[in-house]
Design an enzyme around this catalytic site. Sequence first.
Site, PDB file in Angstrom:
ATOM      1  CG  ASP A 338      -0.225  -0.103   2.523  1.00 46.14           C
ATOM      2  OD1 ASP A 338       0.750  -0.879   2.584  1.00 46.14           O
ATOM      3  OD2 ASP A 338      -0.626   0.557   3.493  1.00 46.14           O
ATOM      4  CD  GLU A 339      -1.083   4.800   2.773  1.00 46.41           C
ATOM      5  OE1 GLU A 339      -2.060   5.547   2.902  1.00 46.41           O
ATOM      6  OE2 GLU A 339      -0.297   4.548   3.706  1.00 46.41           O
ATOM      7  N   PRO A 340       2.700   3.270  -2.001  1.00 46.38           N
ATOM      8  CG  PRO A 340       2.917   2.231  -4.091  1.00 46.38           C
ATOM      9  CD  PRO A 340       1.998   2.348  -2.907  1.00 46.38           C
TER      10      PRO A 340
END
Length: 602
Positions: A338-340
């Site tokens: 998630d959320e790179p």
Amino acid sequence: MKLSLITAAIAVLVVVPANAEVYLWPKPQSVTWGNGQLEIPKTFKIHGPNISELQSAITRYTKLIWHEKWTPVQEPLEKSPKADDGKPKKPLHSLTVTVADPHAKLALGVDESYSLNIPANANAGSIQAKTVWGALRALETFSQLVQGHVDKKGLFVARAPVTIEDAPVYSHRGLMLDTSRNYYPVEDILRTIDAMAYNKLNVFHWHITDSHSFPILLETIPELAQKGAYVLHGKKLVYTKKDVNLIVNYAHDRGVRVVPEIDMPAHTGSWAAAYKDITTCTERFYLDPSGSWKNRYANEAGSGQLNPILPRTYEIVKKVIDEVTSLFPDSFYHVGGDEPLLKCWTDSPSVVEYQDKHKIGSDGLLNMFLQKVFGFVHAQKKTPIIWEDAVTTSNLSFSKDTILQIWTNTPEKAVKAGYKVIASNYNFWYLDCGHGGWNGNNTSYDQQEAPVTPPAIQKLLDQHSDWANSWAPSNWGGAGGDWCTPFKSWQRVYSYDLAYGLSKEEATNVLGGEVCLWSEQSDETTLDTKLWPRSSAAAEILWSGRYDADGVKRDIGDAMPRIFDWRYRLLARGIRAEPVQPLWCGQHRHMCDISYPAAFAK
Ligand SMILES: *[C@@H]1O[C@H](CO)[C@@H](O)[C@H](O)[C@H]1NC(C)=O
Ligand SMILES: *[C@@H]1O[C@H](CO)[C@@H](O)[C@H](O)[C@H]1NC(C)=O
Ligand SMILES: *[C@@H]1O[C@H](CO)[C@@H](O)[C@H](O)[C@H]1NC(C)=O
Ligand SMILES: *[C@@H]1O[C@H](CO)[C@@H](O)[C@H](O)[C@H]1NC(C)=O
């Protein structure tokens, strides 16, 4: 299991007659009730085949019913319930469990159905289950049928004969706990697993690591926890191999799978304590000096991403995945994903150089990283789960055995892209939301008077009476400082339709869902109240479905008295679940309803 003070006080205050109503949670698919009171003698025994998980469950539940001697707190609908039909009955001497397939493994899709039959005149009840896991669910239901006489001496089944036919709607019924932002002692995790089993939840998704700490002590690569775990008052806050085994076995005994998550490539700042060379943008303030959100290094304080261009990164990642998959026997493994943020990678000049040389964008870097990681997971014969971002935000595409856990969208996008889905939309099932912000020095709370509504907005509000609540300045009846505010009440949790927008056929790709507790503002001091009984609301949606068999939406009005009683029952079982209403409301049925109760209209 401690009998809490509150429960003890109630036990003393309760008055006769016995409550003939039975409050079951989660609601079985079908129940037929009689109206006879069936005594349970001291010699009562539960028999079943010699399967170790079943035998230990029989021991647990036999202890539980005698310890609990449950007296409902919720008042029955009828003021003077007919406690008994007056017909002669034989006491319930025994309950016999049969299991058709004693070898069925605890896994996604395992048959958890059961029939439970307590006749009024046969001395003996029966449970029939396809698997030991169904038998465990049946024993839980049986424990909820049992009540204690108000003199606290004997037990009885309140409404015999009882026939229950039951099976879950969803096979993946999970609860996610983040143990990186704050640490939870092992005993608190074990208690959570107990509570999950009471609620027929069957997957403990353990978000073990994140940017803030790396608490799992791995034997092949101990430096990660030795340097990356929290140290508090001189004590290292880690989970050893022994702890992990204890948790996994304890959960297995209760029919709960444990799925580990080692989040990557983002959310890995804690790896840098031992291996700074394989991370990018670590030890940076998560915003740039201008404070611009667009140029952030991480979505919250605690930056750091694994460097996707270094062979050494993959050597270490492989070691971690090899050991973690060996510690957790479940066939699922959560990769995170998630959320790179590109900004974190381009903070490193060598990454930018690599991108230029190979003409590869941020999504390309992410794809390269994740494909390698999926390779490691597949090599261990595990099914990877990943947060949805790489597919629904970055538009990447993976082999369709990859399970997507959705959190920002409805399941629709992921299902239509051909994936199996675990549903955890934050608008419904994030249990940390609505607790106020936790950033330091946010001065916007200091506001003594309600700000004047800008005239243009006021004009619109005047024109649309139904928009009355859509303008709310922050902290003046407004957002309250955390990104996913407001608090998800149990009613909100109960309202989540996992199959929303899907055809019946598409809905078969929704494996189930998970409530999630991210732990920025939570540790063992708040764990139970944050989880319960709101996770119970999710548990009923997952077990019983959002709709009844005849297509009617399950009703919060119907759930209210049951969850009210269930909360007190969880308290009696040592789970410090928060109250859902004043006690008065449970003792004055319908008097706290939001509209004039239909029951009063006659
Ligand atoms: C039940 O099984 C266990 C382990 O397989 C064995 O040690 C035990 O003797 C068995 N008990 C009975 C009553 O057969
Ligand atoms: C996403 O990828 C698919 C094919 O891989 C392509 O058809 C589609 O246009 C892409 N969508 C966006 C928003 O980039
Ligand atoms: C807190 O924030 C205010 C407003 O941005 C700023 O003026 C002040 O210097 C900050 N205080 C500290 C201690 O950093
Ligand atoms: C500060 O708190 C307010 C709510 O009081 C919130 O709306 C705002 O987003 C917060 N600011 C930041 C930078 O998080």
